[in-house]
Motif scaffolding. Structure first.
Motif, short mmCIF file in Angstrom:
data_model
loop_
_atom_site.label_atom_id
_atom_site.label_comp_id
_atom_site.label_asym_id
_atom_site.label_seq_id
_atom_site.Cartn_x
_atom_site.Cartn_y
_atom_site.Cartn_z
N VAL A 1 45.76 39.07 34.05
CA VAL A 1 45.28 37.74 34.60
C VAL A 1 45.65 37.69 35.96
CG1 VAL A 1 45.34 35.34 33.96
CG2 VAL A 1 44.89 37.11 32.00
N CYS A 2 44.83 37.07 36.85
CA CYS A 2 45.26 36.72 38.03
C CYS A 2 45.92 35.38 38.21
CB CYS A 2 43.90 36.51 38.94
SG CYS A 2 44.38 35.80 40.59
N GLY B 1 37.10 30.32 33.16
CA GLY B 1 38.00 30.98 34.41
C GLY B 1 37.79 30.21 35.50
N PHE C 1 34.62 26.62 42.74
CA PHE C 1 33.33 26.52 42.17
C PHE C 1 32.93 25.09 41.38
CE2 PHE C 1 33.32 31.16 43.00
CZ PHE C 1 32.15 31.14 43.73
N ALA D 1 37.30 25.52 32.43
CA ALA D 1 38.09 25.94 31.58
C ALA D 1 39.15 27.21 32.08
CB ALA D 1 37.23 26.43 30.20
N ASP D 2 40.07 27.19 31.67
CA ASP D 2 40.95 28.48 32.26
C ASP D 2 42.29 28.67 31.16
OD1 ASP D 2 41.00 29.77 34.99
OD2 ASP D 2 42.96 29.94 33.85
N MET E 1 46.25 26.26 36.74
CA MET E 1 45.01 26.43 37.48
C MET E 1 44.37 24.73 37.05
SD MET E 1 44.64 29.25 39.35
CE MET E 1 44.35 30.89 39.21
N THR F 1 41.91 27.10 27.51
CA THR F 1 41.71 28.36 26.58
C THR F 1 42.73 29.16 25.96
OG1 THR F 1 41.40 29.98 28.23
CG2 THR F 1 39.38 29.05 27.82
N GLN F 2 42.51 30.06 25.14
CA GLN F 2 43.59 30.97 24.59
C GLN F 2 43.18 32.15 25.03
OE1 GLN F 2 46.36 29.59 23.16
NE2 GLN F 2 45.49 27.55 23.39
N LYS F 3 43.74 33.27 25.02
CA LYS F 3 43.62 34.61 25.58
C LYS F 3 42.62 35.15 24.74
CE LYS F 3 45.21 38.41 28.08
NZ LYS F 3 45.79 38.68 29.34
N TYR G 1 34.34 36.35 38.83
CA TYR G 1 35.55 37.20 38.84
C TYR G 1 36.60 36.99 37.79
CZ TYR G 1 34.55 38.17 43.73
OH TYR G 1 33.98 38.90 44.99
N GLU H 1 39.09 40.53 33.42
CA GLU H 1 40.40 39.94 32.84
C GLU H 1 40.63 39.72 31.43
OE1 GLU H 1 42.06 36.71 35.05
OE2 GLU H 1 41.70 37.67 36.99
C1 LIG Z 1 40.27 35.83 39.60
S1 LIG Z 1 40.43 34.39 38.84
C2 LIG Z 1 38.92 33.61 39.55
C3 LIG Z 1 38.81 31.96 39.78
C4 LIG Z 1 37.48 31.47 39.71
N1 LIG Z 1 36.38 31.56 38.84
C5 LIG Z 1 37.02 31.85 41.25
O1 LIG Z 1 36.11 32.66 41.44
O2 LIG Z 1 37.47 31.12 42.20
C6 LIG Z 1 40.12 34.46 37.15
C7 LIG Z 1 40.44 33.41 36.41
O3 LIG Z 1 40.07 33.52 35.32
C8 LIG Z 1 41.34 33.16 34.14
N2 LIG Z 1 41.10 33.55 33.08
C9 LIG Z 1 41.38 34.91 32.68
N3 LIG Z 1 41.13 35.17 31.54
C10 LIG Z 1 40.73 34.31 30.98
C11 LIG Z 1 40.19 33.78 29.45
N4 LIG Z 1 40.36 34.64 28.39
N5 LIG Z 1 40.06 32.44 29.51
C12 LIG Z 1 39.82 31.46 30.32
N6 LIG Z 1 40.25 31.86 31.75
C13 LIG Z 1 40.60 32.98 31.70
C14 LIG Z 1 42.39 33.34 35.15
O4 LIG Z 1 43.49 32.38 34.27
C15 LIG Z 1 42.12 33.01 36.63
O5 LIG Z 1 42.19 31.57 36.80
#
Ligand SMILES: C[S@@+](CC[C@H](N)C(=O)[O-])C[C@H]1O[C@@H](n2cnc3c(N)ncnc32)[C@H](O)[C@@H]1O
Length: 185
Positions: A6-7, A44, A50, A67-68, A73, A95-97, A113, A117
């Motif tokens: 995860v970023c 995410g 966005f 949601a994140d 974040m 969210t949960q993983k 993006y 992940e």
């Molecule tokens: C690379 S960042 C992109 C953020 C945004 N979408 C953007 O383009 O600016 C990926 C994001 O997805 C979130 N993420 C990863 N796995 C996730 C999950 N299972 N549920 C929700 N968020 C998740 C991470 O915490 C992170 O904030």
């Protein structure tokens, strides 16, 4: 960083820069998909690059769920909307993983993006399908370079297996892009 890591919120600035707007303009990418009054999900959402434009596009009669997985974040999104009308439109959701944990239905879902992940994409896509209205659309954008063509194609095969109809997404700088709809008959 491994592909499915995860970023971290510590890199949020990178995804929220003014320069990014020049080559990934949120209005240009999203306006063909989002109308006033829609219920939309930014899954995410990260620091909300966005999310804010999604709120502008749905307007006061619509709703955006940001949601994140990372609380940090969501706090960044909250800070951006604290002193303006967008806080009435944007609802934050942690969210949960292994579970998105939402039950309402959406007209549009953005996954920018983020898909790479998710460790269990099969389960994730199943959950996603339940969140989409029959006539709704999902947009998945993945970063070229960080995600190989082979891995993106693997995800597309899985998306089709899970019963989504796919079409070309918008052109996004140095990215793969795909639009998803439910197959309803
Ligand atoms: C690379 S960042 C992109 C953020 C945004 N979408 C953007 O383009 O600016 C990926 C994001 O997805 C979130 N993420 C990863 N796995 C996730 C999950 N299972 N549920 C929700 N968020 C998740 C991470 O915490 C992170 O904030």
């Amino acid at each position: 960083m491994a592909n499915e890591d995860v970023c971290s919120y510590k890199r949020a600035g990178f995804f929220d820069s003014k320069i990014r707007k020049l080559f990934q303009n949120p209005n240009k990418i999203l306006s063909p998909y989002i109308n006033k009054g829609m219920n939309v999900l930014d899954l995410g959402c990260g620091p909300g690059f966005f999310t804010l434009e999604m709120a502008n596009l749905v307007g006061e009669s619509g709703k955006v769920v940001a949601a994140d997985l990372q609380e940090e974040m969501l706090i960044k999104v909250e800070n951006k909307t604290k002193n303006n009308h967008l806080k009435e439109i944007i609802k934050l959701h942690k969210t949960q993983k292994d579970s998105i944990g939402l039950s309402e239905k959406f007209d549009f879902i953005l996954i920018f993006y983020m898909l790479h992940e998710v460790p269990n994409k099969r389960k994730f896509l199943g959950e996603l399908k339940n969140l989409l209205k029959n006539e709704g659309k999902i947009l998945i954008i993945e970063p070229k370079g960080h995600v190989s063509k082979e891995n993106f194609e693997k995800s597309v095969r899985l998306i089709k297996e899970k019963g989504f109809k796919t079409s070309k997404g918008p052109k996004v700088f140095y990215s793969y892009s795909i639009a998803l709809e439910k197959i309803t008959n």
